[in-house]
Structures are given as structure tokens and as C-alpha cells.
Design a protein around this motif. Sequence first.
Motif, PDB file in Angstrom:
ATOM      1  N   THR A  98      24.823 -15.103   8.450  1.00 16.33           N
ATOM      2  CA  THR A  98      25.186 -15.079   7.130  1.00 16.33           C
ATOM      3  C   THR A  98      26.359 -15.880   6.617  1.00 16.33           C
ATOM      4  O   THR A  98      26.635 -15.659   5.548  1.00 16.33           O
ATOM      5  CB  THR A  98      25.079 -13.636   6.586  1.00 16.33           C
ATOM      6  N   SER A  99      26.934 -16.903   7.478  1.00 20.21           N
ATOM      7  CA  SER A  99      27.963 -17.599   7.144  1.00 20.21           C
ATOM      8  C   SER A  99      27.903 -18.158   5.522  1.00 20.21           C
ATOM      9  O   SER A  99      26.833 -18.810   5.249  1.00 20.21           O
ATOM     10  CB  SER A  99      28.033 -18.882   7.833  1.00 20.21           C
ATOM     11  N   PHE A 100      28.957 -17.853   4.960  1.00 24.87           N
ATOM     12  CA  PHE A 100      29.165 -18.293   3.624  1.00 24.87           C
ATOM     13  C   PHE A 100      28.383 -17.678   2.620  1.00 24.87           C
ATOM     14  O   PHE A 100      28.570 -17.762   1.345  1.00 24.87           O
ATOM     15  CB  PHE A 100      29.291 -19.939   3.330  1.00 24.87           C
ATOM     16  N   PHE A 101      27.594 -16.812   2.946  1.00 28.38           N
ATOM     17  CA  PHE A 101      26.698 -15.943   1.893  1.00 28.38           C
ATOM     18  C   PHE A 101      27.557 -14.810   1.867  1.00 28.38           C
ATOM     19  O   PHE A 101      27.426 -13.768   2.727  1.00 28.38           O
ATOM     20  CB  PHE A 101      25.477 -15.594   2.609  1.00 28.38           C
ATOM     21  N   THR A 102      28.620 -14.639   0.850  1.00 29.49           N
ATOM     22  CA  THR A 102      29.470 -13.567   0.916  1.00 29.49           C
ATOM     23  C   THR A 102      29.191 -12.619  -0.348  1.00 29.49           C
ATOM     24  O   THR A 102      29.662 -11.433  -0.377  1.00 29.49           O
ATOM     25  CB  THR A 102      31.057 -14.095   0.657  1.00 29.49           C
TER      26      THR A 102
END
Length: 399
Positions: A98-102
Motif C-alpha cells: 500500500t506504499s504512499f496510500f496513507t
Amino acid sequence: MAERRWAAKPAAELDFLQFNDLACETVGGKVIFATDEWFAPAKNLLKREPPQFVAAAFTECGKWMDGWETRRKRKPGHDWCIIQLGVPGLVCGFDVDTSFFTGNHSPHVSIQAACADELPSFTPGEDRTGMAATEAQTAAAAKLGSEAWPELVGVSQLQPGYSDCCHNFFRVSCNRRVTHLRLNMYPDGGIARLRAFGVGQRDWSSVPPNQDVDLAALTNGGVCLGYSDAHFGHPRNMIGLGRAANMADGWETARRLDRPKKLKADHRGILQVPGREWAVFRLGHPGLISSIEVDTNHFKGNFPDSCRIEASLLTPAEEAQGIQTRWNSGKWEVLLPPQKLRPHHRHRYSKADLELNRPVSHIRLIIAPDGGVSRLRLWGRPMMATGAPANQNRPPSKL
């Protein structure tokens, strides 16, 4: 069902991460259906490169994201997509990244699988940003009955895309061949990458008995089982498709710190150094090796000085012991004696260069003192062997 694994777990519990990514776009993986691709298209899930974030990047539909992101759902249901694996095989684990989907990651996910014939693309288009499946496309995809496919990962919570928790690992217990995946997001949101780690399966009954094939290729079921160092690139890259795109598409180690202060060579020009690096592979099928290719393409100032290849015919129990001991034990025999290597070059070795003339199931590539190799090919004829490991001597099966 899958067992949840977090990044903080010991590496031994995530041993599937060294297997091949069967869904990657570079091996032919593709998304053939997605319910919605408003902010970012689902094909991004299968990119080989790690996700990126560009703060100032926007499209007409909103913030540009390097992954699959759907619009905020305002009607019943949930978003899902169907992925056709580039290499059908046994799936051993997933990394749902899920990188950068914060503030916009999908809070829950599940994954289903099937073994089917090649399917058409239900939602065609090169760039589907801002698009969604039409009623006709959805109805066509619904005929697959994918909602009833066996579940590999049950509905599970995903962590947001911060660097310390973005990799959501799932170990999978599945002993059947998989060709397609259904990735379900609940209810909507974003996922950067989906890695489906496993071992390819080929129908060896279709291979003519007198035909030489690359027994180590990932498409034929070859798989990396261990290595000494992979600082700049994983050894599994060496058994990928075609020639390497760049250095990152090969195996490269760190520089060894035990190199002598002044290097010396023997009469063949091979450096006499104390250290070495190694990588072990299980062949897709036991066989008699007749020729070898060691390709240092792109490695111009960082190629190994020399290499040699050892081989063995191992039972599953012997393989398990080798993995447990990091291959410090075993009955290795020389297949290819030490060879001086050149930069950015395809080194080809014929049967006359090889020292072993019997079937093998595993090989160990040893380089000295360190450096990079882009591709490794082991051409030979498949031969039956008793007690072969999991991906060998097994016909395809369906879910």
C-alpha cells in the motif's frame, strides 16, 4: 486460507519472498477486468518497479498515484479486479503493498484464485485512468463466476502505506496450479502493488523427449532457494525472460570486504581471492545439462572475475536440509569448472566444457569475488528422477 505475516517477522517465516513474482507485467501478467480505475489504473499493480510518489503530480481526475485507486464508492458493492498470471503455477504467498496510500488505502482485501484457459480482456484500454467498467463489461466478467473462486486470502485488514507498515504479507497454503487471481478491495481505495510469489508449473508431457529446454527458467518452474548476498539485485532475476533490461534486472552483490589489498591471478588470469558469493536454484525439472549461458549484460565495471557451477540430484528431504543449513551441507559436484568472465558479454559453454554427465535437480552458481550476472541459462533434456521436489515431475492440476 492465508496466515497473516508482518514485515517484523523473522525472514525465515517469509521465505516465499525469494520465489518468482508470477503476476509481474515483465513475465506477461495483466489485468483483464477492473470495476473502477478513476484515480489510477489497475495495471499499475503489476509493475516491476517499486511504487513512487510525486507530490505535485495531478491528473484531470485528481491526485496521480502509482498504483490502483478507485473513486470513493457511493453505491452498493465493492471494487475488484481479475489478474491473469504471466506464469501459471503454485502460489506460495502475497505482498499487498500500500506504499504512499496513507489516507486512501483500501482498508480490507481478499484474494481468490482459479485455473482456467486464457481469457480476453473485459476492460481493454492502454490508459484507463478516469474510467470504470460498463454494465456490459461487468456482465461479461460476471459470467466467469469469479465470486465463487476458491479463497487464498480471506478478508483481511490492510495497513496504510507508511514505510514501516506498507508491506502486507500473506503466506498461502495452495498445492494447485493457478492461472488467474481475483483481488477484492473492501469497499474501495488504493493498493500500490500486488506481488504473487510462487513457482511456475509447466506441462512437461508436452515437451518432445529430444528437445533441449532451459531447465532453470522461471517459466519452466525454476526457482531460487537461497543465496549469500543480494545487495543490489536478487538472484531470481537471472532466470527471468529474455535478456536483462538493465543492471537492476540481474543479480548483483555488494563488494566483498575480504578482498586482498593487492590482487593476484593464476596462470589462467583468474584472481586468487578468499571470498565468493553463491546462489542455489531448483530446476523446473530434473535433467541432463548439455549447455550453459552466463550473461554479464550491462555489468561493465562490476562483473564477477570468474564463476563456476556445481550441481546435485537432491530428494525433498535433502533440499529441506540444504535450506535449513543455508546450503553449507550437501553433495555438490562440479558441473562447470572455474571460468574467467568478461564484462557485458554472453558466455556460452558447450557439452565439452561440462564435467557432469548425469541428471541433476539443483545447481549452485558461484562467483568470485563478487559482482553481477544478468542471466543464467541451463539448457538440457528433462529426465525422470525419483523423489523429485515439489515443482518437479508433477502434472498440472486445477483448482
